[in-house]
Write a protein that holds these residues in place. Structure first.
Motif, PDB file in Angstrom:
ATOM      1  N   UNK A  39      29.720  31.355  10.487  1.00 28.04           N
ATOM      2  CA  UNK A  39      31.012  31.243  10.564  1.00 28.04           C
ATOM      3  C   UNK A  39      31.501  29.801  10.175  1.00 28.04           C
ATOM      4  N   UNK A  40      30.817  28.808   9.950  1.00 29.43           N
ATOM      5  CA  UNK A  40      31.309  27.578   9.316  1.00 29.43           C
ATOM      6  C   UNK A  40      32.312  27.841   8.317  1.00 29.43           C
ATOM      7  N   UNK A  41      33.255  26.821   8.000  1.00 30.54           N
ATOM      8  CA  UNK A  41      33.900  26.710   6.893  1.00 30.54           C
ATOM      9  C   UNK A  41      33.157  26.016   5.745  1.00 30.54           C
ATOM     10  N   UNK A  42      33.276  26.818   4.586  1.00 30.20           N
ATOM     11  CA  UNK A  42      32.431  26.526   3.389  1.00 30.20           C
ATOM     12  C   UNK A  42      33.143  25.410   2.411  1.00 30.20           C
ATOM     13  N   UNK A  43      31.837  24.524   1.970  1.00 31.41           N
ATOM     14  CA  UNK A  43      32.520  23.615   1.318  1.00 31.41           C
ATOM     15  C   UNK A  43      31.543  23.734  -0.052  1.00 31.41           C
ATOM     16  N   UNK A  44      31.942  23.184  -1.284  1.00 32.81           N
ATOM     17  CA  UNK A  44      31.465  23.495  -2.480  1.00 32.81           C
ATOM     18  C   UNK A  44      30.180  22.653  -2.665  1.00 32.81           C
ATOM     19  N   UNK A  45      28.968  23.298  -3.037  1.00 30.05           N
ATOM     20  CA  UNK A  45      27.675  22.655  -3.143  1.00 30.05           C
ATOM     21  C   UNK A  45      27.581  22.149  -4.730  1.00 30.05           C
ATOM     22  N   UNK A  46      27.634  20.884  -4.672  1.00 30.91           N
ATOM     23  CA  UNK A  46      27.625  20.312  -6.004  1.00 30.91           C
ATOM     24  C   UNK A  46      26.224  20.388  -6.780  1.00 30.91           C
ATOM     25  N   UNK A  96      23.305  30.208  -7.382  1.00 29.90           N
ATOM     26  CA  UNK A  96      22.728  31.189  -8.163  1.00 29.90           C
ATOM     27  C   UNK A  96      23.163  32.550  -7.655  1.00 29.90           C
ATOM     28  N   UNK A  97      23.800  33.282  -8.626  1.00 28.24           N
ATOM     29  CA  UNK A  97      24.399  34.598  -8.431  1.00 28.24           C
ATOM     30  C   UNK A  97      23.829  35.585  -9.463  1.00 28.24           C
ATOM     31  N   UNK A 143      12.154  36.961  -4.304  1.00 30.18           N
ATOM     32  CA  UNK A 143      11.880  36.201  -5.584  1.00 30.18           C
ATOM     33  C   UNK A 143      13.171  35.344  -5.792  1.00 30.18           C
ATOM     34  N   UNK A 144      14.336  35.961  -5.655  1.00 27.02           N
ATOM     35  CA  UNK A 144      15.718  35.068  -5.972  1.00 27.02           C
ATOM     36  C   UNK A 144      15.869  34.102  -4.866  1.00 27.02           C
ATOM     37  N   UNK A 145      15.459  34.438  -3.850  1.00 24.90           N
ATOM     38  CA  UNK A 145      15.561  33.234  -2.778  1.00 24.90           C
ATOM     39  C   UNK A 145      14.430  31.749  -2.979  1.00 24.90           C
ATOM     40  N   UNK A 146      13.204  32.434  -3.672  1.00 27.66           N
ATOM     41  CA  UNK A 146      12.294  31.345  -4.184  1.00 27.66           C
ATOM     42  C   UNK A 146      12.938  30.557  -5.217  1.00 27.66           C
ATOM     43  N   UNK A 147      13.511  31.188  -6.021  1.00 30.82           N
ATOM     44  CA  UNK A 147      14.156  30.654  -7.300  1.00 30.82           C
ATOM     45  C   UNK A 147      15.345  29.719  -7.135  1.00 30.82           C
ATOM     46  N   UNK A 148      16.244  30.113  -6.139  1.00 30.99           N
ATOM     47  CA  UNK A 148      17.153  29.293  -5.674  1.00 30.99           C
ATOM     48  C   UNK A 148      16.493  27.890  -4.884  1.00 30.99           C
ATOM     49  N   UNK A 149      15.603  28.045  -4.241  1.00 28.50           N
ATOM     50  CA  UNK A 149      14.884  27.044  -3.739  1.00 28.50           C
ATOM     51  C   UNK A 149      14.260  25.918  -4.593  1.00 28.50           C
ATOM     52  N   UNK A 150      13.659  26.755  -5.752  1.00 29.70           N
ATOM     53  CA  UNK A 150      13.026  25.860  -6.909  1.00 29.70           C
ATOM     54  C   UNK A 150      14.129  24.824  -7.300  1.00 29.70           C
ATOM     55  N   UNK A 151      15.350  25.423  -7.929  1.00 29.29           N
ATOM     56  CA  UNK A 151      16.142  24.850  -8.574  1.00 29.29           C
ATOM     57  C   UNK A 151      17.276  23.885  -7.467  1.00 29.29           C
ATOM     58  N   UNK A 152      17.069  24.054  -6.515  1.00 29.57           N
ATOM     59  CA  UNK A 152      17.787  23.511  -5.383  1.00 29.57           C
ATOM     60  C   UNK A 152      19.452  23.809  -5.636  1.00 29.57           C
ATOM     61  N   UNK A 153      19.626  25.187  -5.857  1.00 24.61           N
ATOM     62  CA  UNK A 153      20.890  25.719  -5.659  1.00 24.61           C
ATOM     63  C   UNK A 153      21.041  26.567  -4.660  1.00 24.61           C
ATOM     64  N   UNK A 154      22.161  26.577  -4.140  1.00 22.55           N
ATOM     65  CA  UNK A 154      22.690  27.778  -3.093  1.00 22.55           C
ATOM     66  C   UNK A 154      22.424  29.140  -3.845  1.00 22.55           C
ATOM     67  N   UNK A 155      22.051  30.089  -2.855  1.00 21.95           N
ATOM     68  CA  UNK A 155      21.617  31.334  -3.232  1.00 21.95           C
ATOM     69  C   UNK A 155      22.988  32.038  -2.610  1.00 21.95           C
ATOM     70  N   UNK A 156      23.595  32.791  -3.605  1.00 25.38           N
ATOM     71  CA  UNK A 156      24.801  33.856  -3.313  1.00 25.38           C
ATOM     72  C   UNK A 156      23.988  35.185  -3.007  1.00 25.38           C
ATOM     73  N   UNK A 167      27.526  20.803 -15.448  1.00 17.79           N
ATOM     74  CA  UNK A 167      27.995  21.614 -16.582  1.00 17.79           C
ATOM     75  C   UNK A 167      27.756  23.259 -16.412  1.00 17.79           C
ATOM     76  N   UNK A 168      26.673  23.656 -15.567  1.00 17.35           N
ATOM     77  CA  UNK A 168      26.628  24.825 -15.266  1.00 17.35           C
ATOM     78  C   UNK A 168      26.326  25.111 -13.734  1.00 17.35           C
ATOM     79  N   UNK A 169      27.619  25.060 -13.165  1.00 23.18           N
ATOM     80  CA  UNK A 169      27.748  25.155 -11.579  1.00 23.18           C
ATOM     81  C   UNK A 169      27.283  26.584 -11.043  1.00 23.18           C
ATOM     82  N   UNK A 170      27.426  27.701 -11.797  1.00 25.98           N
ATOM     83  CA  UNK A 170      27.197  28.873 -11.256  1.00 25.98           C
ATOM     84  C   UNK A 170      26.405  29.620 -12.388  1.00 25.98           C
TER      85      UNK A 170
END
Length: 366
Positions: free
Chosen positions: A36-43, A47-48, A65-78, A198-201
């Motif tokens: 429930x915490x407010x969201x801030x943008x992850x620089x 991954x969507x 697999x998607x969770x592992x991929x997001x972890x690998x690239x250090x991106x937030x998984x949507x 340059x490729x945020x999402x």
């Protein structure tokens, strides 16, 4: 396991609140997101993806697999909703069930950063990923299916179109991928070619994962944990309807499964089909031969195997979850007077691996 999609679950004790996917119990119970915490943008980027291959089991495999991929690239998984197909139930359109209706999203955060797609689209996308800046990413081979052969077919057909339309997403341009894969072997290429600045999402037409789930990702199911109220409701249902100890199986022998197993019969598939790595091994080069009885066991093989396990644990009941023929009489004859055989008529795809009687329907004695 004696087949690809009918597993054995031996239950002696009360249900733990942390269940692996392979022991799935499904009820419908709406719960809050849990984050429930407010969201801030992850620089570091996001991954969507569309969970657009198969029903719940396939989507769950892909989620790991998607969770592992997001972890690998250090991106937030949507985290996308579960796509529930209602081909035979009015209004005959897909339902998009938020992840947190069944599972604790906050538990996923113990492994890596994640946010529900509902919150991403509602709180972050209007400012950071608005119309006009929505880029689709797909492999060059996929783009060949589009009319101009240079655009990602993100919304072609069902469930792709309905999924993105559910969130009001249209894509403004496409970025074609080549010479790269979702494997960890390509980590540096992903980071170098698609920096978050340059490729945020990275919005993908399907999960950035292999199917079936690879061995390295299987253990991630520990972060897929049932909501507490969900689990307590399931436990009450089991206490009321099933004597312990009991044996539960998910029996998949319907027409769609029979068609899949035809690929084993005609030799058009290798050792890995659906969940077969559990039976033949995850290493394709060393995997045992996948046989037709593994894929589609006969009623006598099903009954004899279930009876063997029932005797081994002195089961007082055998529970069958299936969306097709339960083979109740064969199994009851094999089990004998040791215990009763019960079945649950599945009414929705998300109950496909039910291990006990849920609130979607009665538990019927033979």
């Amino acid at each position: 396991m004696a087949s690809l999609e009918w597993g054995l679950w031996i239950e002696h004790r009360p249900l733990s609140l942390s269940l692996p996917l392979s022991l799935s119990l499904f009820l419908l119970l709406a719960v809050v997101d849990g984050t429930s915490d407010s969201l801030s943008w992850d620089e570091s980027g996001y991954i969507l993806y569309c969970p657009c291959m198969g029903r719940f089991g396939n989507q769950a495999d892909h989620f790991l697999g998607a969770l592992a991929f997001a972890k690998m690239l250090n991106r937030t998984l949507v985290v996308p909703p579960w796509v529930v197909y209602r081909h035979h139930t009015p209004p005959y359109t897909n339902a998009h069930v938020p992840y947190s209706e069944y599972f604790r999203l906050d538990r996923v955060l113990d492994f890596h950063r994640a946010v529900s797609m509902e919150r991403f689209m509602g709180e972050l996308a209007p400012r950071h990923w608005p119309p006009g800046r929505r880029v689709a990413y797909c492999f060059t081979a996929a783009a060949q299916r589009s009319a101009d052969r240079s655009s990602c077919p993100m919304k072609d057909g069902n469930p792709f179109g309905p999924f993105w339309d559910h969130f009001g997403v249209d894509f403004d341009r496409s970025e074609l991928l080549s010479g790269i894969a979702f494997s960890s072997n390509y980590k540096s290429q992903w980071i170098e070619r698609y920096p978050a600045a340059s490729h945020p999402v990275l919005a993908l037409p399907g999960a950035p994962a292999q199917f079936p789930v690879i061995r390295e990702h299987v253990d991630l199911q520990r972060y897929v944990e049932w909501d507490r109220r969900f689990a307590e409701t399931v436990e009450r249902e089991m206490e009321n309807l099933l004597p312990r100890p009991y044996l539960a199986i998910h029996l998949r022998v319907g027409e769609d499964w029979r068609k899949a197993c035809e690929m084993v019969r005609d030799g058009s598939v290798g050792p890995h089909l659906m969940a077969s790595p559990q039976c033949v091994g995850y290493d394709r080069d060393k995997a045992r031969t996948l046989t037709l009885p593994m894929c589609l066991p006969s009623p006598s093989l099903i009954a004899s195997t279930v009876a063997t396990w029932a005797r081994a644990i002195s089961a007082r009941a055998v529970y069958i979850a299936t969306d097709s023929e339960p083979h109740t009489r064969h199994i009851q004859a094999a089990v004998g007077t040791q215990g009763g055989v019960y079945r649950h008529r599945l009414r929705a795809p998300h109950t496909a691996r039910a291990g006990c009687c849920g609130n979607t329907g009665p538990c019927d004695p033979p």
